[in-house]
Each structure stands twice: as C-alpha cells, then as structure tokens.
Design a protein around this motif. Structure first.
Motif, PDB file in Angstrom:
ATOM      1  N   LEU A  67       0.819  -1.211   0.000  1.00  0.00           N
ATOM      2  CA  LEU A  67       0.000   0.000   0.000  1.00  0.00           C
ATOM      3  C   LEU A  67       0.859   1.270   0.000  1.00  0.00           C
ATOM      4  O   LEU A  67       0.511   2.254  -0.650  1.00  0.00           O
ATOM      5  CB  LEU A  67      -0.971  -0.011   1.180  1.00  0.00           C
ATOM      6  N   LEU A  68       1.990   1.250   0.721  1.00  0.00           N
ATOM      7  CA  LEU A  68       2.910   2.400   0.662  1.00  0.00           C
ATOM      8  C   LEU A  68       3.408   2.594  -0.762  1.00  0.00           C
ATOM      9  O   LEU A  68       3.447   3.723  -1.269  1.00  0.00           O
ATOM     10  CB  LEU A  68       4.109   2.182   1.592  1.00  0.00           C
ATOM     11  N   GLU A  69       3.772   1.500  -1.413  1.00  0.00           N
ATOM     12  CA  GLU A  69       4.242   1.591  -2.796  1.00  0.00           C
ATOM     13  C   GLU A  69       3.130   2.080  -3.722  1.00  0.00           C
ATOM     14  O   GLU A  69       3.375   2.868  -4.632  1.00  0.00           O
ATOM     15  CB  GLU A  69       4.766   0.231  -3.257  1.00  0.00           C
ATOM     16  N   ARG A  70       1.912   1.626  -3.476  1.00  0.00           N
ATOM     17  CA  ARG A  70       0.762   2.066  -4.274  1.00  0.00           C
ATOM     18  C   ARG A  70       0.599   3.582  -4.148  1.00  0.00           C
ATOM     19  O   ARG A  70       0.355   4.275  -5.139  1.00  0.00           O
ATOM     20  CB  ARG A  70      -0.494   1.336  -3.797  1.00  0.00           C
ATOM     21  N   MET A  71       0.728   4.085  -2.922  1.00  0.00           N
ATOM     22  CA  MET A  71       0.622   5.529  -2.710  1.00  0.00           C
ATOM     23  C   MET A  71       1.653   6.270  -3.553  1.00  0.00           C
ATOM     24  O   MET A  71       1.326   7.239  -4.243  1.00  0.00           O
ATOM     25  CB  MET A  71       0.852   5.867  -1.229  1.00  0.00           C
ATOM     26  N   GLU A  72       2.892   5.803  -3.479  1.00  0.00           N
ATOM     27  CA  GLU A  72       3.967   6.480  -4.203  1.00  0.00           C
ATOM     28  C   GLU A  72       3.754   6.404  -5.717  1.00  0.00           C
ATOM     29  O   GLU A  72       4.009   7.385  -6.419  1.00  0.00           O
ATOM     30  CB  GLU A  72       5.306   5.875  -3.796  1.00  0.00           C
ATOM     31  N   ARG A  73       3.277   5.266  -6.213  1.00  0.00           N
ATOM     32  CA  ARG A  73       3.000   5.142  -7.650  1.00  0.00           C
ATOM     33  C   ARG A  73       1.927   6.124  -8.087  1.00  0.00           C
ATOM     34  O   ARG A  73       1.880   6.538  -9.237  1.00  0.00           O
ATOM     35  CB  ARG A  73       2.536   3.719  -7.995  1.00  0.00           C
ATOM     36  N   GLY A  80       3.848  10.332   8.317  1.00  0.00           N
ATOM     37  CA  GLY A  80       4.286   9.613   9.509  1.00  0.00           C
ATOM     38  C   GLY A  80       3.340   8.508   9.911  1.00  0.00           C
ATOM     39  O   GLY A  80       3.769   7.430  10.322  1.00  0.00           O
ATOM     40  N   TYR A  81       2.046   8.772   9.792  1.00  0.00           N
ATOM     41  CA  TYR A  81       1.059   7.744  10.135  1.00  0.00           C
ATOM     42  C   TYR A  81       1.175   6.561   9.178  1.00  0.00           C
ATOM     43  O   TYR A  81       1.067   5.411   9.597  1.00  0.00           O
ATOM     44  CB  TYR A  81      -0.345   8.340  10.108  1.00  0.00           C
ATOM     45  N   SER A  82       1.419   6.836   7.897  1.00  0.00           N
ATOM     46  CA  SER A  82       1.583   5.764   6.909  1.00  0.00           C
ATOM     47  C   SER A  82       2.723   4.843   7.327  1.00  0.00           C
ATOM     48  O   SER A  82       2.563   3.616   7.373  1.00  0.00           O
ATOM     49  CB  SER A  82       1.924   6.332   5.526  1.00  0.00           C
ATOM     50  N   TYR A  83       3.873   5.455   7.624  1.00  0.00           N
ATOM     51  CA  TYR A  83       5.040   4.666   7.996  1.00  0.00           C
ATOM     52  C   TYR A  83       4.861   3.972   9.339  1.00  0.00           C
ATOM     53  O   TYR A  83       5.238   2.811   9.500  1.00  0.00           O
ATOM     54  CB  TYR A  83       6.296   5.537   8.000  1.00  0.00           C
ATOM     55  N   THR A  84       4.285   4.673  10.313  1.00  0.00           N
ATOM     56  CA  THR A  84       4.084   4.075  11.622  1.00  0.00           C
ATOM     57  C   THR A  84       3.169   2.855  11.533  1.00  0.00           C
ATOM     58  O   THR A  84       3.447   1.813  12.131  1.00  0.00           O
ATOM     59  CB  THR A  84       3.493   5.111  12.605  1.00  0.00           C
ATOM     60  N   SER A  85       2.093   2.972  10.782  1.00  0.00           N
ATOM     61  CA  SER A  85       1.166   1.842  10.624  1.00  0.00           C
ATOM     62  C   SER A  85       1.837   0.681   9.902  1.00  0.00           C
ATOM     63  O   SER A  85       1.656  -0.484  10.279  1.00  0.00           O
ATOM     64  CB  SER A  85      -0.089   2.279   9.868  1.00  0.00           C
TER      65      SER A  85
END
Length: 126
Positions: A67-73, A80-85
């Motif tokens: 999902l992090l990669e999807r966001m970046e794409r 911070g919340y993205s990474y913390t989760s």
C-alpha cells in the motif's frame, strides 16, 4: 493491479481473509480505494492510511508495504502515520528488517524549519 502475493487486491481468503462469500475489512478498503479512482475521486493519503492500518491489524507486513508503494505510484507522499502503521504491521509479522527499512525511509522525509519532520504536527504556538 496485483497485490503483494500476486492477487488482484490485497487480502482475501487465501491469506486469512473472509470465509467464502464474505469480505475482510482490508479487501473492502482496497475496493473502496479502487472505486474512488474509477469515479475520478483521488484516494487521499488518509484513505490509504486507513487501509494500511487494517493490514497492520491483520499482521500483514507485505500488504502494508504494498500500500505504501501504491501511494507512491499514485504520486502521494506517505506521512508519519503511513510509515508508523506499516512498521506496526512489520512488528506484528515479526519482520524486523522490513520495519528498519521503513524507519529509514521515514527518517528521510524532509524536515521543516525548526528540525521537525514534515509529517509531525507543528509545535503549539506560545
């Protein structure tokens, strides 16, 4: 678009998702993100963060990282919340190496004046 294990969307019965005929919350979150985009509504960082948090609750480090990669794409900057989760998902999945890599990525987020990371709330005014 394929998920972290090659399935069409993250989650599902094969990795602990819902039983036949049902739907796991993370499946519904991914479908909602996709539906938003199909209707021309940009899926926000906050919407992605909710899906990442659901992956963390399912102890799915691969899904959270996907999902992090999807966001970046899609041109979204994880916060911070993205990474913390996502790190929470890695911790629950006992994947310390992935958590360390995410922490390193989070540390690379540019700082604001005063030394705070951009994803931290500004200090209270005096």
């Amino acid at each position: 678009e394929e998920g972290p294990r090659g399935e069409a969307a993250v989650g599902g019965a094969a990795d602990g998702g819902a039983a036949e005929g049902g739907s796991a919350p993370w499946d519904a979150a991914i479908r909602l993100l996709d539906e938003m985009e199909l209707r021309g509504l940009p899926a926000s960082v906050r919407a992605h963060n909710a899906a990442i948090e659901l992956r963390a609750a399912a102890c799915d480090a691969a899904g959270a990282r996907w999902l992090l990669e999807r966001m970046e794409r899609r041109g979204l900057q994880p916060d911070g919340y993205s990474y913390t989760s996502a790190m929470k998902a890695c911790g629950r999945a006992a994947d310390a190496a992935a958590a360390a890599e995410l922490l390193e990525r989070a540390e690379a987020i540019p700082r604001r004046r005063g030394g705070q990371r951009q994803w931290l709330p500004p200090p209270p005014s005096a």
